[in-house]
Write an enzyme that holds these catalytic residues in place. Structure first.
Site, PDB file in Angstrom:
ATOM      1  N   GLU A  90      42.130 -12.936   0.795  1.00  0.00           N
ATOM      2  CA  GLU A  90      43.368 -13.683   0.674  1.00  0.00           C
ATOM      3  C   GLU A  90      43.129 -15.182   0.574  1.00  0.00           C
ATOM      4  O   GLU A  90      42.172 -15.711   1.111  1.00  0.00           O
ATOM      5  CB  GLU A  90      44.256 -13.376   1.899  1.00  0.00           C
ATOM      6  CG  GLU A  90      44.646 -11.914   1.911  1.00  0.00           C
ATOM      7  CD  GLU A  90      45.324 -11.464   3.189  1.00  0.00           C
ATOM      8  OE1 GLU A  90      46.002 -10.434   3.138  1.00  0.00           O
ATOM      9  OE2 GLU A  90      45.187 -12.121   4.225  1.00  0.00           O
ATOM     10  N   CYS A 103      43.832 -22.817   1.383  1.00  0.00           N
ATOM     11  CA  CYS A 103      42.907 -22.233   2.359  1.00  0.00           C
ATOM     12  C   CYS A 103      42.166 -21.078   1.679  1.00  0.00           C
ATOM     13  O   CYS A 103      42.772 -20.101   1.265  1.00  0.00           O
ATOM     14  CB  CYS A 103      43.713 -21.751   3.566  1.00  0.00           C
ATOM     15  SG  CYS A 103      42.705 -20.959   4.815  1.00  0.00           S
ATOM     16  N   CYS A 110      34.112 -10.426   7.995  1.00  0.00           N
ATOM     17  CA  CYS A 110      33.201 -11.373   8.649  1.00  0.00           C
ATOM     18  C   CYS A 110      32.383 -10.621   9.679  1.00  0.00           C
ATOM     19  O   CYS A 110      32.889  -9.742  10.369  1.00  0.00           O
ATOM     20  CB  CYS A 110      33.979 -12.500   9.324  1.00  0.00           C
ATOM     21  SG  CYS A 110      32.896 -13.723  10.110  1.00  0.00           S
ATOM     22  N   CYS A 114      34.397 -12.557  16.217  1.00  0.00           N
ATOM     23  CA  CYS A 114      35.079 -13.286  17.281  1.00  0.00           C
ATOM     24  C   CYS A 114      36.249 -12.419  17.729  1.00  0.00           C
ATOM     25  O   CYS A 114      36.973 -11.852  16.903  1.00  0.00           O
ATOM     26  CB  CYS A 114      35.573 -14.634  16.786  1.00  0.00           C
ATOM     27  SG  CYS A 114      34.232 -15.660  16.148  1.00  0.00           S
ATOM     28  N   CYS A 117      40.028 -12.754  16.401  1.00  0.00           N
ATOM     29  CA  CYS A 117      40.206 -12.983  14.960  1.00  0.00           C
ATOM     30  C   CYS A 117      40.316 -11.658  14.223  1.00  0.00           C
ATOM     31  O   CYS A 117      39.449 -10.791  14.349  1.00  0.00           O
ATOM     32  CB  CYS A 117      39.036 -13.796  14.418  1.00  0.00           C
ATOM     33  SG  CYS A 117      39.004 -13.916  12.619  1.00  0.00           S
ATOM     34  N   GLU A 186      32.703 -16.467   7.186  1.00  0.00           N
ATOM     35  CA  GLU A 186      31.987 -17.638   7.711  1.00  0.00           C
ATOM     36  C   GLU A 186      31.277 -18.302   6.533  1.00  0.00           C
ATOM     37  O   GLU A 186      30.276 -17.795   6.022  1.00  0.00           O
ATOM     38  CB  GLU A 186      30.988 -17.174   8.786  1.00  0.00           C
ATOM     39  CG  GLU A 186      29.991 -18.224   9.223  1.00  0.00           C
ATOM     40  CD  GLU A 186      30.613 -19.571   9.616  1.00  0.00           C
ATOM     41  OE1 GLU A 186      31.514 -19.604  10.462  1.00  0.00           O
ATOM     42  OE2 GLU A 186      30.172 -20.595   9.056  1.00  0.00           O
ATOM     43  N   SER A 217      35.015 -25.019   7.573  1.00  0.00           N
ATOM     44  CA  SER A 217      35.179 -24.635   8.975  1.00  0.00           C
ATOM     45  C   SER A 217      34.085 -23.639   9.330  1.00  0.00           C
ATOM     46  O   SER A 217      33.877 -22.651   8.629  1.00  0.00           O
ATOM     47  CB  SER A 217      36.561 -23.988   9.167  1.00  0.00           C
ATOM     48  OG  SER A 217      36.690 -23.492  10.472  1.00  0.00           O
ATOM     49  N   HIS A 241      36.676 -23.384  20.780  1.00  0.00           N
ATOM     50  CA  HIS A 241      37.418 -22.341  21.492  1.00  0.00           C
ATOM     51  C   HIS A 241      37.057 -22.123  22.955  1.00  0.00           C
ATOM     52  O   HIS A 241      37.728 -21.336  23.640  1.00  0.00           O
ATOM     53  CB  HIS A 241      37.315 -20.981  20.777  1.00  0.00           C
ATOM     54  CG  HIS A 241      37.705 -21.018  19.339  1.00  0.00           C
ATOM     55  ND1 HIS A 241      38.742 -21.774  18.859  1.00  0.00           N
ATOM     56  CD2 HIS A 241      37.175 -20.403  18.245  1.00  0.00           C
ATOM     57  CE1 HIS A 241      38.849 -21.623  17.547  1.00  0.00           C
ATOM     58  NE2 HIS A 241      37.910 -20.803  17.155  1.00  0.00           N
ATOM     59  N   CYS A 359      46.405 -18.755  10.359  1.00  0.00           N
ATOM     60  CA  CYS A 359      44.982 -18.693  10.725  1.00  0.00           C
ATOM     61  C   CYS A 359      44.632 -17.422  11.464  1.00  0.00           C
ATOM     62  O   CYS A 359      45.305 -17.051  12.411  1.00  0.00           O
ATOM     63  CB  CYS A 359      44.692 -19.801  11.727  1.00  0.00           C
ATOM     64  SG  CYS A 359      44.120 -21.256  10.999  1.00  0.00           S
TER      65      CYS A 359
HETATM   66  N1  SAH Z   1      34.622 -18.484  10.074  1.00  0.00           N
HETATM   67  C1  SAH Z   1      35.060 -19.824  10.101  1.00  0.00           C
HETATM   68  C2  SAH Z   1      36.255 -20.087   9.203  1.00  0.00           C
HETATM   69  C3  SAH Z   1      37.347 -19.069   9.156  1.00  0.00           C
HETATM   70  S1  SAH Z   1      38.356 -18.892  10.586  1.00  0.00           S
HETATM   71  C4  SAH Z   1      35.346 -20.260  11.513  1.00  0.00           C
HETATM   72  O1  SAH Z   1      35.384 -19.434  12.402  1.00  0.00           O
HETATM   73  O2  SAH Z   1      35.508 -21.463  11.717  1.00  0.00           O
HETATM   74  C5  SAH Z   1      39.386 -20.351  10.550  1.00  0.00           C
HETATM   75  C6  SAH Z   1      39.924 -20.740  11.943  1.00  0.00           C
HETATM   76  O3  SAH Z   1      40.917 -19.822  12.408  1.00  0.00           O
HETATM   77  C7  SAH Z   1      38.822 -20.757  12.995  1.00  0.00           C
HETATM   78  O4  SAH Z   1      38.931 -21.886  13.813  1.00  0.00           O
HETATM   79  C8  SAH Z   1      39.153 -19.514  13.769  1.00  0.00           C
HETATM   80  O5  SAH Z   1      38.579 -19.536  15.024  1.00  0.00           O
HETATM   81  C9  SAH Z   1      40.655 -19.526  13.777  1.00  0.00           C
HETATM   82  N2  SAH Z   1      41.258 -18.246  14.151  1.00  0.00           N
HETATM   83  C10 SAH Z   1      40.734 -17.012  14.016  1.00  0.00           C
HETATM   84  N3  SAH Z   1      41.589 -16.085  14.493  1.00  0.00           N
HETATM   85  C11 SAH Z   1      42.678 -16.732  14.935  1.00  0.00           C
HETATM   86  C12 SAH Z   1      43.920 -16.322  15.486  1.00  0.00           C
HETATM   87  N4  SAH Z   1      44.211 -15.023  15.670  1.00  0.00           N
HETATM   88  N5  SAH Z   1      44.815 -17.247  15.805  1.00  0.00           N
HETATM   89  C13 SAH Z   1      44.549 -18.570  15.577  1.00  0.00           C
HETATM   90  N6  SAH Z   1      43.419 -19.023  15.026  1.00  0.00           N
HETATM   91  C14 SAH Z   1      42.479 -18.114  14.707  1.00  0.00           C
HETATM   92 FE1  SF4 Z   2      34.397 -14.845  11.446  1.00  0.00          FE
HETATM   93 FE2  SF4 Z   2      35.571 -17.224  11.806  1.00  0.00          FE
HETATM   94 FE3  SF4 Z   2      36.897 -14.924  12.360  1.00  0.00          FE
HETATM   95 FE4  SF4 Z   2      34.851 -15.707  13.916  1.00  0.00          FE
HETATM   96  S1  SF4 Z   2      36.824 -16.788  13.628  1.00  0.00           S
HETATM   97  S2  SF4 Z   2      35.202 -13.638  13.134  1.00  0.00           S
HETATM   98  S3  SF4 Z   2      33.492 -16.644  12.429  1.00  0.00           S
HETATM   99  S4  SF4 Z   2      36.216 -15.613  10.342  1.00  0.00           S
END
Ligand code: SAH
Ligand code: SF4
Length: 384
Positions: A90, A103, A110, A114, A117, A186, A217, A241, A359
């Site tokens: 997306e 974005c 990924c 995390c 996410c 990532e 990011s 985080h 996000c």
């Molecule tokens: N992998 C990279 C970029 C993609 S995620 C990274 O982790 O930075 C982009 C941002 O969205 C990151 O800061 C991530 O931690 C945040 N994110 C992921 N899941 C989320 C959620 N459920 N609510 C709010 N932010 C989230």
């Molecule tokens: Fe991957 Fe970023 Fe999501 Fe972590 S927050 S699982 S690094 S996309």
């Protein structure tokens, strides 16, 4: 058959040389591809006829296939891209008063998992190619350039061919003024393709964005941050985080490989060469997990020697996440502690909620979960 959307400018130059053409053809074709959104060599009217006839035999212009578009009540738009059987990623466009931010995703799924996410929950499938990464900007420019004032029902349709150059509004302003690589995946674990796509974003013969307006990011892949700093320093956001290793090990498991002390040093090094004099720390606010006043105080201590700003992101829920969004009063108090310690702290507005475009909600669709990485961290170390 060479897909020209897979090549950055040096790659295009090499390609034209390989077929016995002058390097300036690369710049000409790049203008057509990236500034006019051409998808057919016949459109490239300033190329010699013989070259226009030769190109379809050796090259193609193959953007990713566009699925459907969704438009949110607040003007946010989301496009699905079909990137192989049953795989989708997306792309989200967020219009604001003074700017428009796209974005962009860099991987299908990924591997870093995390906990909070939704992309991480679905596992990793594959890296996106350069054409698939830059293709998101290519498509969005086309869709938005067609008629920036009203939602276009089908970006792939043939309506409104009147505007010559794509990606500019009626007054010549850029519709997409900023790109953030904050979609699925990532970026620094798909390093080469990401850097080639970013170089097209920056190149005056392609999209011509400034380094300050392209933000990568990362969850904190330290060696790749150093490579990026040397090779293509653009604005950097780091997903922090947590204020200590114990909590970050759990929330962002790559921390076990690159703990906070190393990450903070890498951020200090990056600021020296980066286009901005600060790093943006992203901090997702999780109720009763990382949002206590003492967490904010620990963050101030952790980042004392790093020139940085904080971007607090209200957690965007998804089914079975197991987390709750921090109450807004808690977020306000957290921000005010950071600001009391001399740091700038902004709270991200949640956009595109109604179309799951916020996000961490980008889930797309990933077919082959069997390739999910078991020992996700070790597996990727060889690749950066
Ligand atoms: N992998 C990279 C970029 C993609 S995620 C990274 O982790 O930075 C982009 C941002 O969205 C990151 O800061 C991530 O931690 C945040 N994110 C992921 N899941 C989320 C959620 N459920 N609510 C709010 N932010 C989230
Ligand atoms: Fe991957 Fe970023 Fe999501 Fe972590 S927050 S699982 S690094 S996309």
């Amino acid at each position: 058959m060479q897909n020209l959307l897979d090549l950055d400018l040096p790659g295009l130059v090499a390609f034209f040389e390989s077929i016995g053409e002058k390097p300036f053809r690369a710049r000409q074709v790049s203008h057509w591809l990236h500034q006019f959104g051409a998808d057919d060599f016949a459109q490239m009217t300033d190329l010699a006829k013989s070259l226009r006839a030769k190109l379809p035999e050796v090259a193609e212009i193959r953007p990713p296939v566009l699925g459907h578009e969704q438009v949110s009540d607040d003007g946010t738009r989301k496009w699905l891209l079909e990137v192989g059987p049953m795989n989708r990623v997306e792309t989200v466009f967020i219009p604001e008063n003074e700017r428009g931010t796209l974005c962009v995703s860099t991987q299908v799924g990924c591997a870093l998992e995390c906990e909070f996410c939704s992309t991480g929950r679905q596992g990793f499938n594959r890296n996106l190619s350069v054409a698939e990464i830059i293709g998101q900007l290519w498509w969005a420019n086309k869709a938005l350039g067609r008629d920036p004032l009203t939602p276009s029902p089908s970006p792939a349709g043939g309506r409104g061919e009147h505007r010559e150059s794509r990606g500019f509004g009626n007054n010549g302003e850029r519709i997409i003024s900023n790109v953030v690589l904050m979609g699925m995946g990532e970026p620094l674990l798909n390093y080469d393709n990401t850097v080639s796509a970013v170089s097209l974003m920056l190149d005056d013969h392609a999209y011509g964005l400034s380094r300050r307006r392209v933000t990568i990011s990362t969850s904190g892949i330290v060696p790749a941050m150093d490579r990026l700093r040397a090779q293509m320093p653009v604005a950097l956001a780091v997903s922090l985080h947590a204020p200590n290793d114990a909590l970050r090990d759990r929330l962002v498991p790559i921390n076990r490989k690159y703990p906070l002390k190393e990450l903070m040093s890498a951020c200090q090094r990056y600021v020296q060469d980066g286009p901005r004099d600060f790093i943006t720390f992203e901090y997702v606010m999780l109720d009763a997990v990382n949002d206590r006043p003492e967490d904010a105080e620990a963050l101030l201590r952790l980042t004392r020697d790093v020139s940085c700003k904080f971007n607090l992101i209200p957690f965007n829920p998804f089914p079975n996440s197991g987390f709750r969004r921090s109450p807004s009063e808690t977020v306000r108090r957290f921000a005010s502690i950071l600001m009391g310690g001399g740091k700038i702290a902004t709270t991200r507005k949640t956009r595109g909620d109604d179309i799951d475009a916020a996000c961490g909600q980008l889930a797309g669709q990933v077919q082959d979960k069997s390739r999910r990485v078991i020992n996700r961290i070790e597996q990727f170390m060889g690749e950066v």
